[in-house]
Write a protein that holds these residues in place. Structure first.
Motif, mmCIF file in Angstrom:
data_model
loop_
_atom_site.group_PDB
_atom_site.id
_atom_site.type_symbol
_atom_site.label_atom_id
_atom_site.label_comp_id
_atom_site.label_asym_id
_atom_site.label_seq_id
_atom_site.Cartn_x
_atom_site.Cartn_y
_atom_site.Cartn_z
ATOM 1 N N PHE A 60 44.463 42.419 186.839
ATOM 2 C CA PHE A 60 43.311 43.027 186.265
ATOM 3 C C PHE A 60 42.295 41.837 186.054
ATOM 4 N N VAL A 61 40.997 42.348 186.496
ATOM 5 C CA VAL A 61 39.742 41.558 186.025
ATOM 6 C C VAL A 61 38.944 42.292 185.205
ATOM 7 N N ASP A 62 38.637 41.676 183.787
ATOM 8 C CA ASP A 62 37.728 42.349 183.116
ATOM 9 C C ASP A 62 36.279 41.638 183.145
ATOM 10 N N VAL A 63 35.223 42.512 183.882
ATOM 11 C CA VAL A 63 33.992 42.115 184.086
ATOM 12 C C VAL A 63 33.061 42.456 182.882
ATOM 13 N N LYS A 64 32.598 41.454 182.149
ATOM 14 C CA LYS A 64 31.646 41.745 180.908
ATOM 15 C C LYS A 64 30.538 41.785 181.199
ATOM 16 N N ALA A 65 29.672 42.975 181.310
ATOM 17 C CA ALA A 65 28.446 43.220 181.634
ATOM 18 C C ALA A 65 27.404 42.580 180.409
ATOM 19 N N ASN A 66 27.878 42.459 179.354
ATOM 20 C CA ASN A 66 27.083 41.982 178.012
ATOM 21 C C ASN A 66 27.489 40.535 177.705
ATOM 22 N N GLY A 67 28.682 40.110 178.399
ATOM 23 C CA GLY A 67 28.930 38.722 178.071
ATOM 24 C C GLY A 67 29.661 38.739 176.868
ATOM 25 N N PRO A 68 29.975 37.566 176.460
ATOM 26 C CA PRO A 68 30.793 37.271 175.062
ATOM 27 C C PRO A 68 29.963 37.672 173.935
ATOM 28 N N SER A 69 30.665 38.366 172.974
ATOM 29 C CA SER A 69 29.918 39.115 171.967
ATOM 30 C C SER A 69 30.924 38.977 170.560
ATOM 31 N N SER A 70 31.852 38.320 170.616
ATOM 32 C CA SER A 70 32.995 38.254 169.466
ATOM 33 C C SER A 70 32.302 37.917 168.190
ATOM 34 N N ILE A 71 33.058 38.327 167.201
ATOM 35 C CA ILE A 71 32.600 37.894 165.800
ATOM 36 C C ILE A 71 33.769 37.571 165.017
ATOM 37 N N GLY A 72 33.801 36.723 163.942
ATOM 38 C CA GLY A 72 34.762 36.438 163.104
ATOM 39 C C GLY A 72 34.213 35.872 161.727
ATOM 40 N N LEU A 73 35.085 36.100 160.518
ATOM 41 C CA LEU A 73 34.604 35.582 159.299
ATOM 42 C C LEU A 73 36.135 35.320 158.442
ATOM 43 N N ASP A 74 35.817 34.444 157.590
ATOM 44 C CA ASP A 74 37.309 34.095 156.788
ATOM 45 C C ASP A 74 36.990 34.667 155.501
ATOM 46 N N PHE A 75 37.903 35.027 154.581
ATOM 47 C CA PHE A 75 38.221 35.286 153.131
ATOM 48 C C PHE A 75 39.159 34.580 152.665
ATOM 49 N N SER A 76 38.804 33.983 151.350
ATOM 50 C CA SER A 76 39.816 33.442 150.797
ATOM 51 C C SER A 76 40.144 33.991 149.390
ATOM 52 N N LEU A 77 41.587 34.484 149.251
ATOM 53 C CA LEU A 77 41.735 35.341 148.022
ATOM 54 C C LEU A 77 42.408 34.331 147.228
ATOM 55 N N HIS A 78 42.000 34.300 145.962
ATOM 56 C CA HIS A 78 42.197 33.416 144.921
ATOM 57 C C HIS A 78 43.489 34.134 144.050
ATOM 58 N N GLY A 79 44.644 33.274 143.970
ATOM 59 C CA GLY A 79 45.554 33.622 143.184
ATOM 60 C C GLY A 79 46.602 34.806 143.860
ATOM 61 N N PHE A 80 46.314 35.122 144.973
ATOM 62 C CA PHE A 80 47.008 36.132 145.790
ATOM 63 C C PHE A 80 47.826 35.696 146.579
ATOM 64 N N GLU A 81 49.253 35.967 146.456
ATOM 65 C CA GLU A 81 50.205 35.756 147.591
ATOM 66 C C GLU A 81 50.807 36.969 148.234
ATOM 67 N N HIS A 82 50.528 38.125 147.832
ATOM 68 C CA HIS A 82 51.202 39.388 148.300
ATOM 69 C C HIS A 82 50.013 40.243 149.018
ATOM 70 N N LEU A 83 50.109 40.305 150.333
ATOM 71 C CA LEU A 83 49.189 41.210 150.885
ATOM 72 C C LEU A 83 49.772 42.266 151.734
ATOM 73 N N TYR A 84 49.154 43.314 151.962
ATOM 74 C CA TYR A 84 49.786 44.760 152.534
ATOM 75 C C TYR A 84 48.690 45.105 153.420
ATOM 76 N N GLY A 85 49.136 45.866 154.205
ATOM 77 C CA GLY A 85 48.091 46.893 155.131
ATOM 78 C C GLY A 85 48.018 46.362 156.589
ATOM 79 N N ILE A 86 46.838 46.536 157.233
ATOM 80 C CA ILE A 86 46.651 46.427 158.542
ATOM 81 C C ILE A 86 47.672 47.022 159.525
ATOM 82 N N PRO A 87 47.790 48.324 159.246
ATOM 83 C CA PRO A 87 48.651 49.061 160.168
ATOM 84 C C PRO A 87 47.912 49.330 161.681
ATOM 85 N N GLN A 88 48.917 49.407 162.800
ATOM 86 C CA GLN A 88 50.362 49.658 162.818
ATOM 87 C C GLN A 88 50.933 48.489 163.395
#
Length: 915
Positions: free
Chosen positions: A203-231
């Protein structure tokens, strides 16, 4: 057209082939973002650009490398929610923003701003106890609550934003693409970075709009237990991804998914919760494109400030967990839920995305499904089998073979010549029918639904402008574009009785294969460059496609009743907000003990992410469960929100009575126990609907200040009153049950034995043992008799199970309405009662004066656990002043008091005095 051949469904006959699906190293935008980390390019905030309006504060940030400004918008939303949006200030074309998930216009609170130190800005909400500390260079935000930094945003400098660009290719005179000189560097990097096209297999994914990705980091202070993001088929507590793949959120048809794997499967909710002693927070990343989440946990440590001298000073370094979100496209649109309690976070999230729809009562009963029940005679025989073996059930399901040539909204005229008559048989037993309706439509000009959809332009289009065609169960198929409001409106109209011939008001719907599944597509799904309504590419909205089908289906069922009746819709694919439209399940699991075990954390994760109505196929969809496994799965499913047995077509029949008399008895007991608990379950769903409280809860939710509960995932709370620990190991003779709460007392639901909380108890188990415990201090309403379905039990009597706390008190509730209409909402036709046991008196009183629903039902039995001495007398007291003595039985060995042959109206005020 020929029906799909056997070669097309080979993916349905084997365990998951991981080569069909990508891992992170094969995802171009992930590689680009990881490569970016080594460049150490940072953003700075232009604080002289700050403007504050009624609903938001805005300012620009810029990257030193490209100098192109981004616009940052900060919102303070009522209920202690912050929203952060980052978008291009002047993009070449609009970037996709997710619609139809946020429930309504959010009430914002004007932010007040003041300068901090040089190069910083402080924004505060109306109350002033939550603040945004914005540092200019490098750009970073600290979320501060009561002088404690709870979360830092971009503190690691991982903000990533690919600006939309003009194509490096120019159109030739003949219309083809020619490479320009400026495209040379793009071409050199193309294979590795996938900027304008990306290959996976053939498969070849031709991207008419080109690259458009995003990203961001979050630091959670004092937290060691995370849950979620199913599935994911993973543990409830999220794991460190430092040495492996990130968690992938990309809805895929993964048959027989691999357990303990972070690959995406059927649904995605881009929302996680972090919990520590004293605080719970949430991050909701509103993006429907392919998303990856990295988690890096830094545990707490001590370090020495100076090595000189005998009294070297030491300082405790708080634990911290860094979370990095990466999406292929769209904008950064993130909601920060500040809690501080688990209950607060649940309410904050539901304020954004909606609460669980109030289900019709029948849907909480047991569902019997198979791919496929062969014909009307088979349906009749299976239905009769439940009655013959005295096993209650509410719903029988039909898979794709019930249709004519796998054309939805039709019936196979040979197998199902009289569908209305078949439904009337089920109606006479007060039961329902569920049929399947998938998003793919068979390409057949003689099929009216296909012909209409094609004529109206209702299908997803290929990049050339024609209808997209893919392979699914009917063979060559086109896919309805549910992102189009006109398509959803039309699809909803198909459920009208006059249109859907052979349907009745006891027919409900199952949306399957709606990731969407495309058998010959990349990763068995739709190409990312096909075109949806609004000219958006599929890559922008892949994860929300299934939600739109479930939305249209639920609306169709409501419309066919002229707005009077609640729908029931089960969907395999889901997104944030799917809870508003019905139920989901964990997909194509396998008849193995490990899948029974993993189903518990999978359901707990769904439950805390707003989707309270969830379940796993009892027995395992794939393969043939041994009798012991089947029994144990029924015992687990009986105490979970959605309770359905299901199996694929090439498995042996496994109706509950086919495994010998003893196993039939055990399955019957488990299902009957479910029906006994129906008043309690229905009351829990009411609280999920109005107050965002999960029905099935991890222990940490109910005991947020007990560290020992944070990692428990082999047991769970059903509401606040019941703790269930399903047996998930073969030939088990004991299970270790953790009973939380040092001030709690727990009662075995069957034997009435009791234990103090705050420790682990070894419980002996036989095959007939379901380790379930009632929490001291609770009152659970039950039904004292079980009928053939919930419809037979409407007027049957109630019982109350009163489990006394260490302070000899208990509280509980009962919610009751007609079980099927919206009258509870529009006309306040409901009954909400509160039970209180204190000072040796049990009181039934009104919990909500707005409700009015007459009920003939009486409380005929009361069981009190933990009563330390035999009473001298028991009397009932009614508002008219009449006292009646009650015959009672007290057991000194179990400290239980039984009151029977009562006749206390469930909707009236009364008291029971124990002297």
């Amino acid at each position: 057209m020929e029906a799909v051949g056997k070669e097309e469904i080979s993916v349905e006959d084997e365990a998951v082939d991981k080569t069909i699906f990508r891992d992170c190293s094969q995802i171009a935008f992930y590689r680009r973002q990881k490569q970016h980390l080594s460049k150490n390019t940072s953003y700075r905030a232009l604080l002289d650009s700050v403007t504050t309006g009624e609903d938001s504060t805005k300012f620009q940030i810029t990257n030193e490398a490209n100098k192109i400004p981004l616009l940052v918008e900060v919102y303070s939303i009522e209920r202690n929610i912050f929203r952060l949006k980052i978008n291009e200030e002047t993009p070449l074309k609009p970037r996709y923003e997710v619609l139809d998930v946020i429930t309504s216009k959010l009430n914002t609170v004007r932010l007040s701003s003041c300068s901090g130190d040089t190069g910083s800005l402080i924004l505060a909400d109306g109350k002033g106890d939550l603040k945004y500390h914005i540092s200019a260079n490098p750009f970073m935000i600290d979320l501060v609550s009561e002088k404690e930094v709870v979360m830092s945003i971009n503190s690691l400098g991982q903000l990533y934003f690919e600006h939309l660009q003009s194509s490096p290719y120019k159109q030739s005179a003949t219309g083809g693409n020619e490479e320009s000189a400026s495209a040379d560097s793009c071409q050199e990097n193309q294979e590795d970075l996938g900027l304008w096209k990306e290959k996976f297999g053939n498969f070849v994914d031709v991207k008419a709009n080109g690259p458009s990705s995003i990203g961001l980091d979050f630091s959670l202070h004092g937290f060691e237990h995370l849950y979620g993001i199913p599935q994911h088929a993973e543990s409830h507590q999220l794991k460190n991804t430092r040495d492996g793949d990130a968690y992938r959120l990309y809805n895929l048809d993964v048959y027989g998914y691999q357990i303990h794997d972070k690959m995406g499967i059927y649904g995605s909710v881009p929302y996680l919760l972090a919990h520590k002693l004293g605080r719970t927070i949430g991050i909701f990343w509103l993006n429907a494109s392919e998303t990856l989440v990295e988690i890096n946990m830094e545990p707490a440590a001590e370090y020495t400030l100076t090595e000189v001298g005998p009294t070297a000073a030491k300082q405790k370094v708080r634990s911290r967990t860094d979370v990095r979100w990466m999406s292929e496209s769209g904008i950064i649109d993130v909601f920060l839920l500040t809690g501080p309690t688990p209950s607060d976070v649940f309410k904050q999230y539901s304020y954004l995305t909606g609460t669980q729809a109030m289900p019709p009562l029948f849907s909480l009963g047991y569902h019997q499904c198979r791919w496929n029940y062969e014909d009307e005679q088979d349906v009749k025989a299976v239905d009769a089998g439940f009655d013959e073996h005295d096993i209650p059930y509410d719903v029988l399901w039909l898979d794709i073979e019930h249709t004519e040539g796998k054309k939805y909204f039709t019936w196979d005229k040979t197998r199902f010549p009289n569908p209305t008559q078949m439904q009337e048989l089920l109606r006479s037993k007060r039961r329902k029918l569920v049929v399947i309706s998938d998003p793919h439509i068979k390409i057949d000009p003689d099929y009216s639904i296909y012909a209409t959809a094609k004529e109206q332009g209702f299908f997803v289009r290929n990049p050339e402008g024609g209808d997209f065609e893919g392979i699914c169960w009917p063979g060559p198929s086109s896919y309805l574009d549910f992102t189009n409001p006109k398509v959803r409106k039309w699809y909803s109209s198909l459920f009208a009785f006059s249109v859907y011939q052979g349907s009745t008001d006891i027919l409900f719907v199952w949306n399957d294969m709606n990731e969407p599944s495309v058998f010959r597509g990349p990763e068995l799904t739709m190409q990312k460059n096909v075109i949806h309504y609004g000219n958006w590419e599929h890559r922008e909205l892949h994860n929300i496609y299934g939600l739109y089908q479930q939305m249209a289906t639920a609306e169709g069922l409501i419309q066919r009743s002229k707005g009077k009746e609640r729908p029931f819709v089960l969907s395999r694919s889901f997104f944030a907000g799917s809870q508003k439209y019905g139920a989901v399940w964990t997909g194509d699991n396998t008849a193995e003990w490990s899948y029974l075990k993993i189903s518990i954390p999978m359901l707990l994760t769904l439950s805390i992410c707003g989707i309270a109505f969830c379940g796993a196929d009892v027995g395992g969809f794939i393969g043939n469960p041994e009798a012991e496994l089947l029994v144990r799965w029924y015992q687990a499913g009986a105490y979970q929100p959605f309770f359905r047995g299901h199996a694929t077509m090439n498995t042996k029949r496994r109706e509950p009575w086919l495994f010998g008399e003893e196993h039939t008895r055990l399955i019957r007991e488990a299902i009957r126990e479910r029906y006994t608990l129906m008043p309690y379950l229905y009351s829990l769903f009411y609280h999920a609907h109005v107050a965002s409280e999960p029905v099935m809860r991890p222990l940490w939710v109910e005991f947020p200040n007990e560290l020992e509960t944070f990692g428990v995932e082999d047991e769970y709370m059903l509401g606040s009153a019941l703790l269930a620990h399903p047996v998930t190991e073969p030939k088990a003779t004991t299970v270790d049950v953790f009973l939380p709460g040092s001030n709690e007392i727990w009662y075995d639901f069957k034997t009435f034995a009791h234990w103090e909380g705050g420790g682990t108890v070894k419980i002996p188990v036989a095959l007939d043992t379901i380790p379930v415990f009632q929490r001291g201090g609770s009152v659970i309403p039950i039904k004292t008799t079980v009928g053939r379905s919930t419809g037979w039990m409407v007027d049957s009597p109630y019982g109350l199970r009163v489990a006394l706390s260490t302070k000899d008190s208990a509280v509980g509730e009962l919610y009751l309405d007609d079980g099927h209409s919206f009258q509870y909402l529009h006309q306040k036709q409901f009954l909400h009662r509160k039970f209180l046991f204190s000072s040796s008196v049990l009181i039934n009183s009104c919990a909500d004066e707005r409700g009015n629903y007459p009920s003939k039902c009486v409380v005929e039995k009361i069981l009190i656990l933990g009563l330390r001495k035999k009473p001298l007398s028991v009397t009932t007291h009614s508002p008219d002043g009449k006292d009646q003595p009650v015959v009672f039985v007290y057991c000194d060995r179990t400290s239980t008091l039984k009151l029977e042959k009562l006749s206390l109206n469930i909707g009236a005020d009364w008291k029971v005095h124990i002297k």
